[in-house]
Design a protein around this motif. Structure first.
Motif, PDB file in Angstrom:
ATOM      1  N   VAL A  35       0.832  -1.208   0.000  1.00  0.00           N
ATOM      2  CA  VAL A  35       0.000   0.000   0.000  1.00  0.00           C
ATOM      3  C   VAL A  35       0.864   1.255   0.000  1.00  0.00           C
ATOM      4  CG1 VAL A  35      -1.723   1.320   1.260  1.00  0.00           C
ATOM      5  CG2 VAL A  35      -1.961  -1.151   1.059  1.00  0.00           C
ATOM      6  N   LEU A  36       1.744   1.394   0.968  1.00  0.00           N
ATOM      7  CA  LEU A  36       2.602   2.574   0.995  1.00  0.00           C
ATOM      8  C   LEU A  36       3.595   2.565  -0.149  1.00  0.00           C
ATOM      9  CD1 LEU A  36       3.256   3.046   4.800  1.00  0.00           C
ATOM     10  CD2 LEU A  36       1.759   4.374   3.318  1.00  0.00           C
ATOM     11  N   GLN A  37       4.079   1.395  -0.479  1.00  0.00           N
ATOM     12  CA  GLN A  37       5.037   1.295  -1.571  1.00  0.00           C
ATOM     13  C   GLN A  37       4.416   1.815  -2.858  1.00  0.00           C
ATOM     14  OE1 GLN A  37       6.513  -2.664  -2.209  1.00  0.00           O
ATOM     15  NE2 GLN A  37       7.298  -2.181  -4.213  1.00  0.00           N
ATOM     16  N   ASP A  38       3.165   1.482  -3.128  1.00  0.00           N
ATOM     17  CA  ASP A  38       2.540   1.923  -4.369  1.00  0.00           C
ATOM     18  C   ASP A  38       2.369   3.434  -4.406  1.00  0.00           C
ATOM     19  OD1 ASP A  38       2.494  -0.553  -5.464  1.00  0.00           O
ATOM     20  OD2 ASP A  38       0.354  -0.893  -5.207  1.00  0.00           O
ATOM     21  N   PHE A  39       2.002   4.063  -3.289  1.00  0.00           N
ATOM     22  CA  PHE A  39       1.834   5.514  -3.260  1.00  0.00           C
ATOM     23  C   PHE A  39       3.180   6.196  -3.463  1.00  0.00           C
ATOM     24  CE2 PHE A  39       0.760   9.568  -1.007  1.00  0.00           C
ATOM     25  CZ  PHE A  39      -0.141   9.998  -1.961  1.00  0.00           C
ATOM     26  N   ASP A  40       4.177   5.723  -2.739  1.00  0.00           N
ATOM     27  CA  ASP A  40       5.534   6.216  -2.887  1.00  0.00           C
ATOM     28  C   ASP A  40       6.002   6.044  -4.336  1.00  0.00           C
ATOM     29  OD1 ASP A  40       7.431   7.322  -1.080  1.00  0.00           O
ATOM     30  OD2 ASP A  40       8.612   5.484  -1.148  1.00  0.00           O
ATOM     31  N   ARG A  41       5.783   4.858  -4.859  1.00  0.00           N
ATOM     32  CA  ARG A  41       6.215   4.542  -6.221  1.00  0.00           C
ATOM     33  C   ARG A  41       5.491   5.407  -7.246  1.00  0.00           C
ATOM     34  NH1 ARG A  41       7.429  -1.344  -8.409  1.00  0.00           N
ATOM     35  NH2 ARG A  41       7.568  -1.597  -6.171  1.00  0.00           N
ATOM     36  N   GLU A  42       4.202   5.680  -7.007  1.00  0.00           N
ATOM     37  CA  GLU A  42       3.469   6.530  -7.950  1.00  0.00           C
ATOM     38  C   GLU A  42       4.125   7.904  -8.056  1.00  0.00           C
ATOM     39  OE1 GLU A  42      -0.860   8.241  -9.185  1.00  0.00           O
ATOM     40  OE2 GLU A  42      -0.736   6.499  -7.893  1.00  0.00           O
ATOM     41  N   VAL A  43       4.508   8.465  -6.932  1.00  0.00           N
ATOM     42  CA  VAL A  43       5.187   9.764  -6.949  1.00  0.00           C
ATOM     43  C   VAL A  43       6.491   9.639  -7.728  1.00  0.00           C
ATOM     44  CG1 VAL A  43       6.317  11.537  -5.549  1.00  0.00           C
ATOM     45  CG2 VAL A  43       4.129  10.559  -4.809  1.00  0.00           C
ATOM     46  N   MET A  44       7.301   8.644  -7.399  1.00  0.00           N
ATOM     47  CA  MET A  44       8.609   8.502  -8.054  1.00  0.00           C
ATOM     48  C   MET A  44       8.479   8.193  -9.550  1.00  0.00           C
ATOM     49  SD  MET A  44      10.842   9.301  -5.851  1.00  0.00           S
ATOM     50  CE  MET A  44      12.451   8.636  -6.255  1.00  0.00           C
ATOM     51  N   ASN A  45       7.433   7.469  -9.937  1.00  0.00           N
ATOM     52  CA  ASN A  45       7.249   7.151 -11.354  1.00  0.00           C
ATOM     53  C   ASN A  45       6.718   8.322 -12.160  1.00  0.00           C
ATOM     54  OD1 ASN A  45       8.178   4.529 -11.215  1.00  0.00           O
ATOM     55  ND2 ASN A  45       6.152   3.649 -10.916  1.00  0.00           N
ATOM     56  N   ASN A  46       6.091   9.286 -11.501  1.00  0.00           N
ATOM     57  CA  ASN A  46       5.423  10.353 -12.240  1.00  0.00           C
ATOM     58  C   ASN A  46       6.063  11.726 -12.134  1.00  0.00           C
ATOM     59  OD1 ASN A  46       3.172   8.909 -13.517  1.00  0.00           O
ATOM     60  ND2 ASN A  46       2.694   8.383 -11.408  1.00  0.00           N
ATOM     61  N   LEU A  47       7.026  11.898 -11.239  1.00  0.00           N
ATOM     62  CA  LEU A  47       7.766  13.163 -11.224  1.00  0.00           C
ATOM     63  C   LEU A  47       8.604  13.246 -12.494  1.00  0.00           C
ATOM     64  CD1 LEU A  47       9.075  13.430  -7.543  1.00  0.00           C
ATOM     65  CD2 LEU A  47       7.461  14.977  -8.658  1.00  0.00           C
ATOM     66  N   LYS A  48       8.477  14.320 -13.228  1.00  0.00           N
ATOM     67  CA  LYS A  48       9.245  14.527 -14.467  1.00  0.00           C
ATOM     68  C   LYS A  48      10.262  15.635 -14.231  1.00  0.00           C
ATOM     69  CE  LYS A  48       6.418  11.826 -16.814  1.00  0.00           C
ATOM     70  NZ  LYS A  48       6.463  10.513 -16.269  1.00  0.00           N
ATOM     71  N   ILE A  49      11.531  15.310 -14.347  1.00  0.00           N
ATOM     72  CA  ILE A  49      12.590  16.290 -14.123  1.00  0.00           C
ATOM     73  C   ILE A  49      12.546  17.350 -15.219  1.00  0.00           C
ATOM     74  CG2 ILE A  49      15.076  16.669 -13.925  1.00  0.00           C
ATOM     75  CD1 ILE A  49      15.310  13.723 -13.039  1.00  0.00           C
ATOM     76  N   VAL A  50      12.490  18.606 -14.790  1.00  0.00           N
ATOM     77  CA  VAL A  50      12.493  19.746 -15.707  1.00  0.00           C
ATOM     78  C   VAL A  50      13.870  20.399 -15.718  1.00  0.00           C
ATOM     79  CG1 VAL A  50      11.508  22.041 -16.141  1.00  0.00           C
ATOM     80  CG2 VAL A  50      10.032  20.170 -15.371  1.00  0.00           C
ATOM     81  N   ASP A  51      14.467  20.549 -14.527  1.00  0.00           N
ATOM     82  CA  ASP A  51      15.747  21.238 -14.424  1.00  0.00           C
ATOM     83  C   ASP A  51      16.413  20.859 -13.108  1.00  0.00           C
ATOM     84  OD1 ASP A  51      17.795  22.904 -15.232  1.00  0.00           O
ATOM     85  OD2 ASP A  51      16.705  24.776 -14.903  1.00  0.00           O
ATOM     86  N   ALA A  52      17.711  21.056 -13.042  1.00  0.00           N
ATOM     87  CA  ALA A  52      18.468  20.843 -11.805  1.00  0.00           C
ATOM     88  C   ALA A  52      19.748  21.656 -11.893  1.00  0.00           C
ATOM     89  CB  ALA A  52      18.792  19.366 -11.611  1.00  0.00           C
ATOM     90  N   GLY A  53      20.309  21.946 -10.719  1.00  0.00           N
ATOM     91  CA  GLY A  53      21.549  22.708 -10.667  1.00  0.00           C
ATOM     92  C   GLY A  53      22.484  22.143  -9.620  1.00  0.00           C
ATOM     93  N   LEU A  54      23.770  22.312  -9.843  1.00  0.00           N
ATOM     94  CA  LEU A  54      24.765  21.818  -8.891  1.00  0.00           C
ATOM     95  C   LEU A  54      24.709  22.574  -7.565  1.00  0.00           C
ATOM     96  CD1 LEU A  54      27.842  21.152 -11.224  1.00  0.00           C
ATOM     97  CD2 LEU A  54      26.207  19.501 -10.293  1.00  0.00           C
ATOM     98  N   ASP A  55      23.920  23.654  -7.509  1.00  0.00           N
ATOM     99  CA  ASP A  55      23.739  24.414  -6.273  1.00  0.00           C
ATOM    100  C   ASP A  55      22.737  23.752  -5.329  1.00  0.00           C
ATOM    101  OD1 ASP A  55      21.456  24.845  -7.817  1.00  0.00           O
ATOM    102  OD2 ASP A  55      21.372  26.986  -7.396  1.00  0.00           O
ATOM    103  N   GLY A  56      22.170  22.613  -5.736  1.00  0.00           N
ATOM    104  CA  GLY A  56      21.178  21.935  -4.910  1.00  0.00           C
ATOM    105  C   GLY A  56      19.773  22.408  -5.222  1.00  0.00           C
ATOM    106  N   SER A  57      19.477  22.512  -6.493  1.00  0.00           N
ATOM    107  CA  SER A  57      18.127  22.904  -6.906  1.00  0.00           C
ATOM    108  C   SER A  57      17.608  21.876  -7.904  1.00  0.00           C
ATOM    109  CB  SER A  57      18.126  24.300  -7.539  1.00  0.00           C
ATOM    110  OG  SER A  57      18.983  24.331  -8.666  1.00  0.00           O
ATOM    111  N   VAL A  58      16.306  21.718  -7.899  1.00  0.00           N
ATOM    112  CA  VAL A  58      15.678  20.801  -8.848  1.00  0.00           C
ATOM    113  C   VAL A  58      14.235  21.238  -9.075  1.00  0.00           C
ATOM    114  CG1 VAL A  58      14.949  19.115  -7.095  1.00  0.00           C
ATOM    115  CG2 VAL A  58      15.344  18.339  -9.424  1.00  0.00           C
ATOM    116  N   GLN A  59      13.756  21.013 -10.296  1.00  0.00           N
ATOM    117  CA  GLN A  59      12.365  21.319 -10.641  1.00  0.00           C
ATOM    118  C   GLN A  59      11.758  20.105 -11.325  1.00  0.00           C
ATOM    119  OE1 GLN A  59      11.637  24.958 -12.787  1.00  0.00           O
ATOM    120  NE2 GLN A  59      13.197  26.065 -11.652  1.00  0.00           N
ATOM    121  N   PHE A  60      10.487  19.853 -10.983  1.00  0.00           N
ATOM    122  CA  PHE A  60       9.743  18.744 -11.563  1.00  0.00           C
ATOM    123  C   PHE A  60       8.381  19.231 -12.018  1.00  0.00           C
ATOM    124  CE2 PHE A  60      12.283  16.781  -8.161  1.00  0.00           C
ATOM    125  CZ  PHE A  60      12.906  15.747  -8.838  1.00  0.00           C
TER     126      PHE A  60
END
Length: 195
Positions: A35-60
């Motif tokens: 149950v929890l694994q599926d909810f967690d997995r849904e988030v991880m499967n559906n976040l789409k990386i838009v941008d990231a920076g070596l300064d510790g930034s990320v956009q999805f």
């Protein structure tokens, strides 16, 4: 010296590596965690990386599927917790070093969410995360969940984390990023640490 675009691509690869390792490890979880694994997995499967920076930034970008809804047909507050937990933790990936905020970025100390507006189911949102402070044992990341046009802020988060060593069984699950990480820091495969 790497170009800004090369740095951006490296940051994106570091974030993508967490998703790859997470998925490999999630496939090994006991069946009674489903149950929890599926909810967690849904988030991880559906976040789409838009941008990231070596300064510790990320956009999805994330599509708010009906699985995230409450009875009012808007995003459930608990869903925001899991979404922000994953989206902010990944901002630590570009700043990771050996024994310093490696895979999964430690454990959550507190996750403070301010809900400003209901998030409609069926919308696609923009998640922005930025490491504000990172030290040997503690880190703090701020994040927002916004409309794609950035005109509406649905909620904000302040995520405090405590560093924790990577579990031994997690170290054994390797992804392509591991070789680049080890080359960068001169560790693994007999290399000497640069830190």
């Amino acid at each position: 010296m790497p170009s800004p675009e090369e740095d951006r691509q490296k940051a994106i690869r570091s974030v993508q590596a967490m998703f790859e390792r997470y998925k490999l490890l999630a496939d090994r979880r006991p069946k009674d965690h489903i149950v929890l694994q599926d909810f967690d997995r849904e988030v991880m499967n559906n976040l789409k990386i838009v941008d990231a920076g070596l300064d510790g930034s990320v956009q999805f970008e994330l599509y708010m599927s009906p699985n995230f809804s409450n009875l009012n047909d808007v995003m459930h507050g608990g869903a925001a917790g899991v979404i922000f937990d994953m989206a902010t933790t990944t901002a630590l990936c570009p700043v990771a070093r050996p024994n310093f905020w490696e895979f999964m970025g430690g454990v959550t100390r507190s996750l403070n969410i301010s809900y400003l507006r209901a998030v409609p189911i069926g919308a696609t949102v923009l998640l922005k995360s930025k490491v504000v402070s990172v030290g040997k044992q503690m880190a703090m990341i701020r994040g927002t969940m916004e409309s794609l046009d950035e005109k509406v802020t649905y909620c904000t988060v302040e995520h405090h984390k405590v560093n924790a060593p990577v579990r031994e069984e997690h170290k054994k699950v390797r992804v392509a990023w591991d070789e680049e990480f080890e080359r960068t820091w001169g560790v693994g495969g007999g290399g000497k640490s640069k830190i």
